[in-house]
Design a protein around this motif. Sequence first.
Motif, PDB file in Angstrom:
ATOM      1  N   LEU A 217       0.832  -1.210   0.000  1.00 44.55           N
ATOM      2  CA  LEU A 217       0.000   0.000   0.000  1.00 44.55           C
ATOM      3  C   LEU A 217       0.866   1.259   0.000  1.00 44.55           C
ATOM      4  O   LEU A 217       0.578   2.221  -0.712  1.00 44.55           O
ATOM      5  N   VAL A 218       1.929   1.244   0.789  1.00 44.25           N
ATOM      6  CA  VAL A 218       2.831   2.407   0.797  1.00 44.25           C
ATOM      7  C   VAL A 218       3.460   2.584  -0.582  1.00 44.25           C
ATOM      8  O   VAL A 218       3.568   3.707  -1.103  1.00 44.25           O
ATOM      9  N   SER A 219       3.842   1.480  -1.214  1.00 42.47           N
ATOM     10  CA  SER A 219       4.450   1.571  -2.546  1.00 42.47           C
ATOM     11  C   SER A 219       3.447   2.090  -3.577  1.00 42.47           C
ATOM     12  O   SER A 219       3.833   2.749  -4.545  1.00 42.47           O
ATOM     13  N   SER A 220       2.161   1.805  -3.378  1.00 41.93           N
ATOM     14  CA  SER A 220       1.137   2.299  -4.292  1.00 41.93           C
ATOM     15  C   SER A 220       1.025   3.814  -4.212  1.00 41.93           C
ATOM     16  O   SER A 220       0.811   4.487  -5.227  1.00 41.93           O
ATOM     17  N   VAL A 221       1.169   4.357  -2.997  1.00 37.90           N
ATOM     18  CA  VAL A 221       1.163   5.817  -2.837  1.00 37.90           C
ATOM     19  C   VAL A 221       2.373   6.424  -3.534  1.00 37.90           C
ATOM     20  O   VAL A 221       2.273   7.418  -4.258  1.00 37.90           O
ATOM     21  N   VAL A 222       3.548   5.804  -3.334  1.00 35.29           N
ATOM     22  CA  VAL A 222       4.775   6.309  -3.957  1.00 35.29           C
ATOM     23  C   VAL A 222       4.677   6.233  -5.476  1.00 35.29           C
ATOM     24  O   VAL A 222       5.128   7.141  -6.196  1.00 35.29           O
ATOM     25  N   GLY A 233      10.341   0.985 -10.532  1.00 36.33           N
ATOM     26  CA  GLY A 233      11.520   1.519  -9.851  1.00 36.33           C
ATOM     27  C   GLY A 233      11.136   2.086  -8.502  1.00 36.33           C
ATOM     28  O   GLY A 233      11.724   1.717  -7.468  1.00 36.33           O
ATOM     29  N   ALA A 234      10.138   2.950  -8.473  1.00 33.59           N
ATOM     30  CA  ALA A 234       9.706   3.547  -7.211  1.00 33.59           C
ATOM     31  C   ALA A 234       9.119   2.482  -6.283  1.00 33.59           C
ATOM     32  O   ALA A 234       9.392   2.464  -5.083  1.00 33.59           O
ATOM     33  N   ARG A 235       8.300   1.589  -6.847  1.00 33.62           N
ATOM     34  CA  ARG A 235       7.734   0.509  -6.029  1.00 33.62           C
ATOM     35  C   ARG A 235       8.836  -0.390  -5.475  1.00 33.62           C
ATOM     36  O   ARG A 235       8.811  -0.772  -4.300  1.00 33.62           O
ATOM     37  N   GLU A 236       9.800  -0.734  -6.335  1.00 28.51           N
ATOM     38  CA  GLU A 236      10.838  -1.669  -5.919  1.00 28.51           C
ATOM     39  C   GLU A 236      11.692  -1.081  -4.788  1.00 28.51           C
ATOM     40  O   GLU A 236      12.023  -1.784  -3.816  1.00 28.51           O
ATOM     41  N   VAL A 237      12.031   0.197  -4.899  1.00 24.60           N
ATOM     42  CA  VAL A 237      12.793   0.849  -3.821  1.00 24.60           C
ATOM     43  C   VAL A 237      11.988   0.834  -2.528  1.00 24.60           C
ATOM     44  O   VAL A 237      12.515   0.543  -1.442  1.00 24.60           O
ATOM     45  N   THR A 238      10.695   1.139  -2.622  1.00 25.38           N
ATOM     46  CA  THR A 238       9.836   1.143  -1.438  1.00 25.38           C
ATOM     47  C   THR A 238       9.793  -0.245  -0.804  1.00 25.38           C
ATOM     48  O   THR A 238       9.849  -0.386   0.424  1.00 25.38           O
ATOM     49  N   PHE A 239       9.700  -1.278  -1.629  1.00 25.18           N
ATOM     50  CA  PHE A 239       9.661  -2.643  -1.096  1.00 25.18           C
ATOM     51  C   PHE A 239      10.974  -3.015  -0.419  1.00 25.18           C
ATOM     52  O   PHE A 239      10.977  -3.684   0.620  1.00 25.18           O
ATOM     53  N   VAL A 240      12.096  -2.615  -1.008  1.00 27.78           N
ATOM     54  CA  VAL A 240      13.387  -2.928  -0.383  1.00 27.78           C
ATOM     55  C   VAL A 240      13.522  -2.223   0.968  1.00 27.78           C
ATOM     56  O   VAL A 240      13.924  -2.834   1.970  1.00 27.78           O
ATOM     57  N   LEU A 241      13.168  -0.944   1.005  1.00 28.98           N
ATOM     58  CA  LEU A 241      13.252  -0.206   2.266  1.00 28.98           C
ATOM     59  C   LEU A 241      12.272  -0.768   3.289  1.00 28.98           C
ATOM     60  O   LEU A 241      12.597  -0.907   4.477  1.00 28.98           O
ATOM     61  N   GLY A 242      11.051  -1.107   2.836  1.00 34.87           N
ATOM     62  CA  GLY A 242      10.075  -1.701   3.741  1.00 34.87           C
ATOM     63  C   GLY A 242      10.531  -3.041   4.272  1.00 34.87           C
ATOM     64  O   GLY A 242      10.297  -3.375   5.444  1.00 34.87           O
ATOM     65  N   ALA A 243      11.189  -3.829   3.419  1.00 34.06           N
ATOM     66  CA  ALA A 243      11.708  -5.125   3.862  1.00 34.06           C
ATOM     67  C   ALA A 243      12.757  -4.956   4.944  1.00 34.06           C
ATOM     68  O   ALA A 243      12.820  -5.743   5.899  1.00 34.06           O
ATOM     69  N   GLN A 244      13.576  -3.918   4.838  1.00 36.73           N
ATOM     70  CA  GLN A 244      14.591  -3.662   5.855  1.00 36.73           C
ATOM     71  C   GLN A 244      13.951  -3.268   7.182  1.00 36.73           C
ATOM     72  O   GLN A 244      14.355  -3.734   8.249  1.00 36.73           O
ATOM     73  N   VAL A 245      12.928  -2.416   7.113  1.00 36.52           N
ATOM     74  CA  VAL A 245      12.283  -1.920   8.344  1.00 36.52           C
ATOM     75  C   VAL A 245      11.505  -3.032   9.039  1.00 36.52           C
ATOM     76  O   VAL A 245      11.553  -3.170  10.269  1.00 36.52           O
ATOM     77  N   LEU A 246      10.782  -3.837   8.258  1.00 36.62           N
ATOM     78  CA  LEU A 246       9.895  -4.849   8.839  1.00 36.62           C
ATOM     79  C   LEU A 246      10.499  -6.247   8.833  1.00 36.62           C
ATOM     80  O   LEU A 246       9.813  -7.208   9.174  1.00 36.62           O
ATOM     81  N   HIS A 247      11.774  -6.363   8.434  1.00 32.23           N
ATOM     82  CA  HIS A 247      12.496  -7.643   8.440  1.00 32.23           C
ATOM     83  C   HIS A 247      11.787  -8.675   7.546  1.00 32.23           C
ATOM     84  O   HIS A 247      11.504  -9.804   7.959  1.00 32.23           O
TER      85      HIS A 247
END
Length: 284
Positions: A217-222, A233-247
């Motif tokens: 959902l956050v990536s959809s906003v981005v 590109g924008a979605r993929e970056v968001t997913f990578v950063l989200g994966a780091q935050v939420l493990h």
Amino acid sequence: MRQALILGAKLAFVVGAFYFVFQHISVGEVRRVLATAQPGWLALAAGLFALSKWLSARRLNYFFRAIGVPLTEGENLRLYWLGMYYNLFLPGGIGGDGYKVYLLRQRFPGKTTALVRALLLDRVSGVLALGVLAGVLLAFVPAVPLPWRGLVLAGVPVGVAASYWASGRFFPEFQPLFGRAGWLGLGVQGAQVLCAWAILAGTGTSSQIVDYLMVFLVSSVVAVLPLTVGGIGAREVTFVLGAQVLHLDAAVSVTVSLTFYLITAAVALPGAVFSFKAPAAPAP
């Protein structure tokens, strides 16, 4: 020249985004996850995404009718799919929304400003639905401290009320549609969340599902931001950063994002058929 520079900047952002993404995961990891994907689940994901676009087209047609642009459901659906095609495959040109205005103002002279307002509010209502779903899902993400989850969840009705007031203040002609458009918006985003869930199921992912969907959902906003070509590109970056935050598993995260983009492209591609048809004649 200006359009070429904008497109060049977007492509540069995409290249930079994927460079960032593949500094954190390898192509082999993504290929490994893709190899396990089950076609049946992916077909279901594509169907759910197509359903979300159909609901979105219905919502937009309500806005059109409110300003005296009476399109049939068939005409509106063809126009909507044409816009999807232009948005995804011709991002450096006029764009899908711009082309809708271009075609409709020929048929309905004097409606240009109203058409722009309708398309703008359609986008805004979509972002509002994203915010509502994200706020609800966040309440079930264990990694977020409980007080923050409660605060965000309590802020959902406040945000909806503020949006209702803002619609009456800035878009009074559309305020009677607020409830109907809101429910359709939730249907649109809900179908896309289910699409992401189907992709996760197709890859065999069974843990931290809510966390993945929250990042989606956050990536959809981005992706709504005009930073890249079709949001890639924008979605993929968001997913990578989200994966780091939420493990989360970064390879699964990026696979979900890339698969969603491919489904988006596959569903939008039939809109090319309508690009070869002449625009409707102006109304008498």
